[in-house]
Design an enzyme around this catalytic site. Structure first.
Site, PDB file in Angstrom:
ATOM      1  CD  GLU A  81      -4.906   0.444   6.382  1.00 31.26           C
ATOM      2  OE1 GLU A  81      -5.100   0.030   5.834  1.00 31.26           O
ATOM      3  OE2 GLU A  81      -4.598   2.168   6.321  1.00 31.26           O
ATOM      4  CG  HIS A  92     -35.689  -8.925   5.702  1.00 28.02           C
ATOM      5  ND1 HIS A  92     -36.955  -9.159   5.677  1.00 28.02           N
ATOM      6  CD2 HIS A  92     -35.462  -7.557   5.377  1.00 28.02           C
ATOM      7  CE1 HIS A  92     -37.373  -8.423   5.956  1.00 28.02           C
ATOM      8  NE2 HIS A  92     -37.187  -6.883   5.693  1.00 28.02           N
ATOM      9  CE  LYS A  96       0.989  -3.994   1.455  1.00 31.81           C
ATOM     10  NZ  LYS A  96       1.054  -3.048   1.747  1.00 31.81           N
TER      11      LYS A  96
HETATM   12  O1  PA5 Z   1      -3.849   3.662   4.138  1.00 29.62           O
HETATM   13  C1  PA5 Z   1      -3.169   3.177   3.902  1.00 29.62           C
HETATM   14  O2  PA5 Z   1      -1.879   3.681   4.252  1.00 29.62           O
HETATM   15  C2  PA5 Z   1      -3.212   2.067   3.193  1.00 29.62           C
HETATM   16  O3  PA5 Z   1      -4.247   2.136   2.687  1.00 29.62           O
HETATM   17  C3  PA5 Z   1      -2.667   2.931   1.579  1.00 29.62           C
HETATM   18  O4  PA5 Z   1      -2.943   3.600   0.855  1.00 29.62           O
HETATM   19  C4  PA5 Z   1      -2.662   1.318   0.762  1.00 29.62           C
HETATM   20  O5  PA5 Z   1      -2.267   0.110   0.501  1.00 29.62           O
HETATM   21  C5  PA5 Z   1      -2.391   1.803  -0.369  1.00 29.62           C
HETATM   22  O6  PA5 Z   1      -0.869   2.290  -0.850  1.00 29.62           O
HETATM   23  P1  PA5 Z   1      -0.449   2.607  -1.899  1.00 29.62           P
HETATM   24  O7  PA5 Z   1      -0.659   4.624  -2.111  1.00 29.62           O
HETATM   25  O8  PA5 Z   1       1.047   2.975  -1.561  1.00 29.62           O
HETATM   26  O9  PA5 Z   1      -0.677   2.239  -3.161  1.00 29.62           O
END
Ligand code: PA5
Length: 440
Positions: A282, A303, A417
């Site tokens: 990310e 394996h 989303k």
């Molecule tokens: O790293 C990030 O920002 C995302 O993985 C969020 O943590 C994830 O989408 C969850 O978001 P939230 O804590 O707002 O529910």
């Protein structure tokens, strides 16, 4: 024995000194960008000094809440996804027994949309005492929001609305959002996701620490490990292992090695790799750039995927996490008949065999054209967990800045989303819905 060391001898075949030196200089520029706090995403640098600058009174409340949960529950439901899930999940997996539950089981939920999972969980909870820690910075993420809605109703039905309130703990924004509003209205105990710490950098906040403390893992030792790592990696030097790691990754990437495999030889590290994948994936996967972070558990995957790593397209490199001392070791027994031909191993331990598998694999993969680095961790311990978490966070920020992307945003996560909301007919997404349906 040092708690952490970084071995790069097997990289020399793939990168010469000049290449490594020039990439290290670029990483030092990134180091300056990070430490001056003037780079892109600089409003998300709270993790940088978190090991020393954390909220001590909240830290005490976390311990107290964990003790309360442990005293009145057999199960803690940790509801969250992404950065609000993987840090705690990987830590709990590192320290829980392979077989047999401890007196408090931490179950992670709301990290997918499987109706079967939730149905079976509800059935499992019927005769259990349980509490819920709902974790969401935004408070509106679909996966945990659906799970929490269902589980809250089940909890209220079991304990009544008043007692249920004492069993729900919310970790969310300090002032804003749907979950904060609900928590204030209902009177849940709340913990804070700091504004300046993004999800994937949040394991050392209440996001990670409450479920971790509930699993009776020493959170003081975790913070101490992170503190020591902070002192070591916040030093501007080409000998800084975080600088070296970032430099090697980028130099390899420039030569076409665009898939990194985090390798373990101890299955309890499998989820640590999941946390690491989110951290790097990310942070770096932007602007059509980035190393794809993947992982393998050896010798299991030798394996299945070993053939591909040894002999497939040459674009992999490996970062091996070597746990030097296993928690338990086992002698290989002598067998009179020796039909399996294993008596040559009598007198050795199973960990000795595991280590020889690692050495043999490293030589084979290096010779086959897969660059290898190795991180030696003295043992799996809370201190080392805090230490390696900080190492990877710091190295990730350096690496992403060197790649010239903002390490701290995640614009691409929104795309699926929007489509999902449109297809679900969420108010506000009518135009996109029409567009998507027209394409079907
Ligand atoms: O790293 C990030 O920002 C995302 O993985 C969020 O943590 C994830 O989408 C969850 O978001 P939230 O804590 O707002 O529910």
């Amino acid at each position: 024995m040092k708690n952490f060391s970084f071995e790069i001898d097997n990289i020399k075949k793939f990168l010469n000194e000049e290449e490594l030196n020039s990439e290290s200089q670029l990483v030092l520029n990134s180091f300056d960008t990070l430490m001056s706090q003037k780079g892109e995403g600089n409003d998300f640098l709270g993790w940088l000094n978190l090991p020393v600058d954390y909220d001590k009174s909240e830290f005490d409340r976390i311990k107290k809440a964990a003790a309360r949960i442990r005293s009145n529950s057999n199960v803690l439901l940790s509801v969250g996804i992404g950065g609000s899930y993987l840090g705690a999940k990987c830590c709990v997996e590192l320290f829980k027994k392979y077989f047999g539950n401890s007196d408090l089981e931490v179950i992670f939920v709301g990290n997918q949309i499987s109706s079967t999972y939730l149905h079976e969980l509800l059935a499992y909870l019927k005769d259990k005492e349980y509490s819920i820690n709902v974790i969401s910075k935004s408070g509106t993420t679909t996966e945990p929001a659906i799970a929490f809605r269902v589980l809250k109703a089940a909890l209220e039905e079991k304990y009544g609305k008043e007692e249920a309130k004492n069993r729900i703990y919310a970790t969310t924004d300090k002032a804003r959002g749907a979950l904060k509003t609900l928590s204030d209205a209902e009177g849940y105990e709340t913990f804070v996701v700091p504004d300046n710490v993004g999800g994937r950098f949040s394991v050392l906040t209440a996001v990670g620490l409450l479920p971790i403390a509930c699993a009776e893992i020493d959170i003081d030792a975790i913070m101490k490990g992170a503190q020591d790592a902070r002192s070591i990696y916040q030093v501007r030097d080409t000998n800084n292992d975080a600088v070296k790691y970032a430099a090697i990754r980028n130099a390899l990437y420039n030569k076409g090695y665009d898939v990194e495999l985090l390798v373990n030889y101890e299955p309890r590290l499998t989820y640590f790799a999941e946390w690491w994948k989110q951290l790097f994936g990310e942070s770096e996967g932007k602007d059509h750039k980035g190393i794809y972070p993947s992982s393998v558990s050896f010798s299991t995957d030798l394996h299945s995927l070993g053939q591909m790593i040894q002999d497939g397209k040459r674009h992999f490199f490996e970062t091996v996490i070597n746990v030097e001392t296993p928690e338990f070791d086992l002698n290989i027994p002598f067998d009179e008949d020796n039909l399996d031909g294993l008596n040559y191993l009598t007198g050795h331990t199973m960990d000795y065999v595991n280590k020889q598998a690692m050495e043999g694999t490293t030589i084979a993969h290096t010779n086959g054209g897969t660059p290898n680095m190795r991180i030696n961790l003295s043992e799996v311990s809370p201190y080392n967990f805090g230490y390696i978490v900080y190492f990877f966070e710091f190295a990730c920020a350096l690496s992403a800045y060197t790649l010239k992307v903002n390490p701290f945003n995640q614009p691409g996560v929104e795309e699926y989303k929007k489509n999902m909301f449109a297809l679900l007919n969420k108010p506000g997404y009518e135009e996109l819905r029409k567009e998507l349906l027209a394409k079907k």
